[in-house]
Design a protein around this motif. Sequence first.
Motif, mmCIF file in Angstrom:
data_model
loop_
_atom_site.group_PDB
_atom_site.id
_atom_site.type_symbol
_atom_site.label_atom_id
_atom_site.label_comp_id
_atom_site.label_asym_id
_atom_site.label_seq_id
_atom_site.Cartn_x
_atom_site.Cartn_y
_atom_site.Cartn_z
ATOM 1 N N GLY A 175 -9.791 0.565 -1.806
ATOM 2 C CA GLY A 175 -8.740 0.912 -2.755
ATOM 3 C C GLY A 175 -8.055 -0.280 -3.362
ATOM 4 N N THR A 176 -6.794 -0.100 -3.692
ATOM 5 C CA THR A 176 -6.010 -1.144 -4.345
ATOM 6 C C THR A 176 -4.722 -1.402 -3.561
ATOM 7 O OG1 THR A 176 -4.892 0.501 -5.749
ATOM 8 C CG2 THR A 176 -6.877 -0.551 -6.634
ATOM 9 N N TYR A 177 -4.090 -2.512 -3.850
ATOM 10 C CA TYR A 177 -2.804 -2.861 -3.229
ATOM 11 C C TYR A 177 -2.010 -3.659 -4.244
ATOM 12 C CZ TYR A 177 -4.678 -7.575 -2.777
ATOM 13 O OH TYR A 177 -5.203 -8.814 -3.062
ATOM 14 N N GLU A 185 3.964 1.822 -5.639
ATOM 15 C CA GLU A 185 4.598 2.030 -6.938
ATOM 16 C C GLU A 185 5.934 1.295 -6.956
ATOM 17 O OE1 GLU A 185 4.692 6.107 -8.306
ATOM 18 O OE2 GLU A 185 3.005 6.619 -7.009
ATOM 19 N N THR A 217 0.840 -1.205 0.000
ATOM 20 C CA THR A 217 0.000 0.000 0.000
ATOM 21 C C THR A 217 0.868 1.246 0.000
ATOM 22 O OG1 THR A 217 -1.843 -1.109 1.106
ATOM 23 C CG2 THR A 217 -1.767 1.285 1.259
ATOM 24 N N LYS A 218 0.698 2.059 -1.028
ATOM 25 C CA LYS A 218 1.504 3.273 -1.230
ATOM 26 C C LYS A 218 1.416 4.216 -0.030
ATOM 27 C CE LYS A 218 1.856 7.080 -4.623
ATOM 28 N NZ LYS A 218 1.404 8.239 -3.827
ATOM 29 N N THR A 257 -7.625 -5.040 -6.429
ATOM 30 C CA THR A 257 -8.614 -4.310 -5.636
ATOM 31 C C THR A 257 -8.795 -4.996 -4.291
ATOM 32 O OG1 THR A 257 -9.782 -3.610 -7.629
ATOM 33 C CG2 THR A 257 -11.003 -3.493 -5.556
ATOM 34 N N ASN A 295 -9.084 5.630 1.907
ATOM 35 C CA ASN A 295 -8.859 5.230 0.517
ATOM 36 C C ASN A 295 -7.365 5.194 0.223
ATOM 37 O OD1 ASN A 295 -11.750 5.307 -0.635
ATOM 38 N ND2 ASN A 295 -11.553 7.313 0.335
ATOM 39 N N THR A 296 -6.894 4.065 -0.262
ATOM 40 C CA THR A 296 -5.466 3.918 -0.528
ATOM 41 C C THR A 296 -5.234 3.274 -1.890
ATOM 42 O OG1 THR A 296 -5.482 1.813 0.675
ATOM 43 C CG2 THR A 296 -4.808 3.783 1.908
ATOM 44 N N ASN A 297 -3.963 3.257 -2.290
ATOM 45 C CA ASN A 297 -3.588 2.753 -3.622
ATOM 46 C C ASN A 297 -2.409 1.793 -3.526
ATOM 47 O OD1 ASN A 297 -5.210 4.663 -5.549
ATOM 48 N ND2 ASN A 297 -4.345 5.996 -3.991
ATOM 49 N N SER A 348 -1.361 -4.686 -9.495
ATOM 50 C CA SER A 348 -2.321 -4.017 -8.623
ATOM 51 C C SER A 348 -3.609 -4.826 -8.542
ATOM 52 C CB SER A 348 -2.616 -2.615 -9.159
ATOM 53 O OG SER A 348 -3.605 -1.982 -8.379
#
Length: 420
Positions: free
Chosen positions: A316-318, A415, A64-65, A336, A410-412, A334
């Motif tokens: 969010g995504t991971y 990278e 998780t960014k 969901t 909410n997370t992403n 990535s």
Amino acid sequence: MLRKFFLFNILLTSSVVFSQNSKQETPIPDQLTDGKNMAKAVKNISDQLKGQLIVGLGEGTHGTKEFNEIRSELSKRLIDKNDFKIVAFESAYGDAALLNEALNSDKDVNTILKSYMTSIWQTKEIADLLTWIKAYNKNHKDKVIISGFDTNALANNVEILKKGSIAEKEYSELVAELDKKANFQDEMWEKQNDPSFRLDMNAVVKNGTEGYLLAKKMDSIYHGKIEVKSRLALDNLKLGFETMYEASKKNYDVSRDYIMAEMIAKIQSGYNKKMIVFAHNGHIALKPILVDGMGGYIKKKYGEGYYALATFTGFGTYSATKDSRAVKKNEYKSYTLPAQMKNSWEEKLSNKEYKNYFVNFRTNKDALYQNALKMRFIGYGPVIPEAEQYTITEPIKLNECFDGMIFMKNTNASEHLAAG
């Protein structure tokens, strides 16, 4: 259980008004790029951590960014303002020690990160933190030490021992034998990403037992003669082989979390400096949650000097890899996050006043945190909700498992650095 241990699996924005009341949630700006308000939030949180000796900074997923970003910002302030001088990752000691050497040279940060650290940490967020530390070290005599406390790769411990100042035949012979044992164990670990490979556990136990006895012998002879970095490398070798040695005696009770906690204590006491620990929530936890919980072992040694700070998300995504073992080269994609369970911690925390916030459980007595609810824990592998192949905890009380938490609605996905 032995196989489970050896595989080392861990199942494993907007402006806001900042409250100075430590008994309430401390809001964090929705946009982490909101520099002014982010700085206020980081200062507020770090001021509540600055008196600790060890701060465990956890993550609800390994990919998780925003978890990496907020922990990096906290680390910078704890380093710059509160005299924390060790940053240790859930990665092998020998690898991290060689990274630390390279970081204080003119080598490229992205290159050394990909060369020495488990792929979990090969992200832009962690590279940015290391770049900041590299610059910090250039301007400070009391440099930040990058370290690692896991034992999933042992060979670079031997490389550190080879650089030692002992010029004795017996020392060289012991190092050469340890080199063989460490490389064999590392090879067995990495080969498990090949679906056609079949692990010979008898050979692994035999190799590990011999490695443990060699490391123990070397420690008895040279412990007081070698520098702290080499002593820690030898400690990591001994701990890395210990489970196989215990298995040879039909003792399967030595857990990965226990071993990592022992290594953290050795690093902290070896350098005698305040320490930041990056690891999964399940590891920094004060009580076992799906895994043994190294945080509980650290707590026994350091008492209130240890603070376990978890990070959680709602939506969010991971990022995750389909490889079964985390090594230095994994491919990440990535995914969901699975839907929130009804009456889960994710659901309750997502409905609070702020989207992003910090809670200090040592001071916050909100009745919400007295509840025991289920929660999802995600490691470095993708989850498959439709097949129920992801891990849900038994009902847990967050304020019993952690000293504090940061929730980000909410997370992403992290990278990850480009391959090559």
